[in-house]
Motif scaffolding. Structure first.
Motif, PDB file in Angstrom:
ATOM      1  N   GLU A 119     -43.982 -11.600   2.820  1.00  0.00           N
ATOM      2  CA  GLU A 119     -45.308 -12.647   2.495  1.00  0.00           C
ATOM      3  C   GLU A 119     -45.438 -11.338   1.268  1.00  0.00           C
ATOM      4  O   GLU A 119     -46.421 -11.112   0.260  1.00  0.00           O
ATOM      5  CB  GLU A 119     -46.488 -12.987   3.167  1.00  0.00           C
ATOM      6  N   LYS A 120     -45.972  -9.771   1.860  1.00  0.00           N
ATOM      7  CA  LYS A 120     -46.793  -8.784   1.794  1.00  0.00           C
ATOM      8  C   LYS A 120     -46.456  -8.462   0.253  1.00  0.00           C
ATOM      9  O   LYS A 120     -46.857  -7.843  -0.985  1.00  0.00           O
ATOM     10  CB  LYS A 120     -46.828  -7.847   2.296  1.00  0.00           C
ATOM     11  N   LYS A 122     -44.372 -10.060  -1.425  1.00  0.00           N
ATOM     12  CA  LYS A 122     -44.471 -11.118  -2.903  1.00  0.00           C
ATOM     13  C   LYS A 122     -45.867 -10.600  -3.568  1.00  0.00           C
ATOM     14  O   LYS A 122     -46.699 -11.384  -4.956  1.00  0.00           O
ATOM     15  CB  LYS A 122     -44.857 -12.556  -2.645  1.00  0.00           C
ATOM     16  N   LYS A 123     -46.741 -11.031  -2.901  1.00  0.00           N
ATOM     17  CA  LYS A 123     -48.588 -10.740  -3.243  1.00  0.00           C
ATOM     18  C   LYS A 123     -48.637  -9.305  -4.201  1.00  0.00           C
ATOM     19  O   LYS A 123     -48.977  -9.506  -4.530  1.00  0.00           O
ATOM     20  CB  LYS A 123     -49.203 -10.349  -1.628  1.00  0.00           C
ATOM     21  N   LEU A 125     -45.935  -8.216  -5.504  1.00  0.00           N
ATOM     22  CA  LEU A 125     -45.465  -8.919  -6.914  1.00  0.00           C
ATOM     23  C   LEU A 125     -46.728  -8.344  -7.695  1.00  0.00           C
ATOM     24  O   LEU A 125     -45.729  -9.022  -8.679  1.00  0.00           O
ATOM     25  CB  LEU A 125     -44.740  -8.976  -6.917  1.00  0.00           C
ATOM     26  N   SER A 126     -47.586  -9.415  -7.685  1.00  0.00           N
ATOM     27  CA  SER A 126     -48.051 -10.623  -8.158  1.00  0.00           C
ATOM     28  C   SER A 126     -49.494 -10.303  -9.095  1.00  0.00           C
ATOM     29  O   SER A 126     -50.026 -10.379  -9.998  1.00  0.00           O
ATOM     30  CB  SER A 126     -48.295 -11.940  -7.194  1.00  0.00           C
ATOM     31  N   TYR A 127     -49.607  -8.654  -9.024  1.00  0.00           N
ATOM     32  CA  TYR A 127     -50.606  -7.808  -9.033  1.00  0.00           C
ATOM     33  C   TYR A 127     -50.756  -7.110 -10.550  1.00  0.00           C
ATOM     34  O   TYR A 127     -49.384  -6.876 -10.777  1.00  0.00           O
ATOM     35  CB  TYR A 127     -50.857  -6.851  -8.484  1.00  0.00           C
TER      36      TYR A 127
END
Length: 127
Positions: A119-120, A122-123, A125-127
Motif C-alpha cells: 500500500e505504501k 502504491k501511494k 507511485l501515485s505522486y
C-alpha cells in the motif's frame, strides 16, 4: 550531467539464487564488485548467515543483522563480535568502525507487513 544513483534490491536472496542459479551468480559478482563507482548500490536480504555465498558477500560492504536464531551467527556476519541485539522487534547489529546495536522502525504487525509495504509503494507511485 550528474546521473542519479540506482538502488537494486534483492529481497530473499536464497529464493533469487534458487530461481536463477549459477547463470546469474558470476554476473552478480562482477556487477557488485564495480557498481559503487558508477552510483549503483545493492541491498540484499537473506534469512540465514550463509544465505549469500562469501564470494558475493565480500563485495557487499555493509551488513545489517537483525535477530538471528543462532547467537554465533552475529560473530560470523560481523567478524568476531560477542554482542547480541536485545530481544525486541526491529533490534539488530551493524558494523561501522565497531559493532553497534540499532533499532529499526516496525511500522505494523508482522503478519500485516506485506500489505502495509504494498500500500505504501502504491501511494508513493501515485505522486
Amino acid at each position: 550531467k550528474v546521473l542519479p544513483n540506482i538502488v537494486v534490491i534483492i529481497n530473499n536472496y536464497e529464493s533469487f539464487s534458487e530461481n536463477y542459479g549459477d547463470e546469474t551468480f558470476d554476473s552478480l559478482i562482477t556487477i557488485t564488485r564495480d557498481c559503487q563507482k558508477y552510483g549503483i548500490y545493492f541491498i540484499m536480504s537473506c534469512a540465514s548467515a550463509t544465505g549469500i555465498r562469501s564470494k558475493l558477500a565480500q563485495y557487499l560492504p555493509n551488513h545489517l543483522v537483525l535477530q538471528m536464531n543462532d547467537r554465533y551467527d552475529y560473530s560470523t556476519l560481523l567478524t568476531r563480535t560477542k554482542l547480541e541485539p536485545a530481544a525486541l522487534p526491529g533490534r539488530g547489529l551493524v558494523r561501522l568502525d565497531q559493532v553497534y546495536e540499532f533499532q529499526a522502525a516496525v511500522p505494523t504487525a508482522r503478519e500485516e507487513i506485506n500489505t502495509f509495504v504494498t500500500e505504501k509503494v502504491k501511494k508513493l507511485l501515485s505522486y
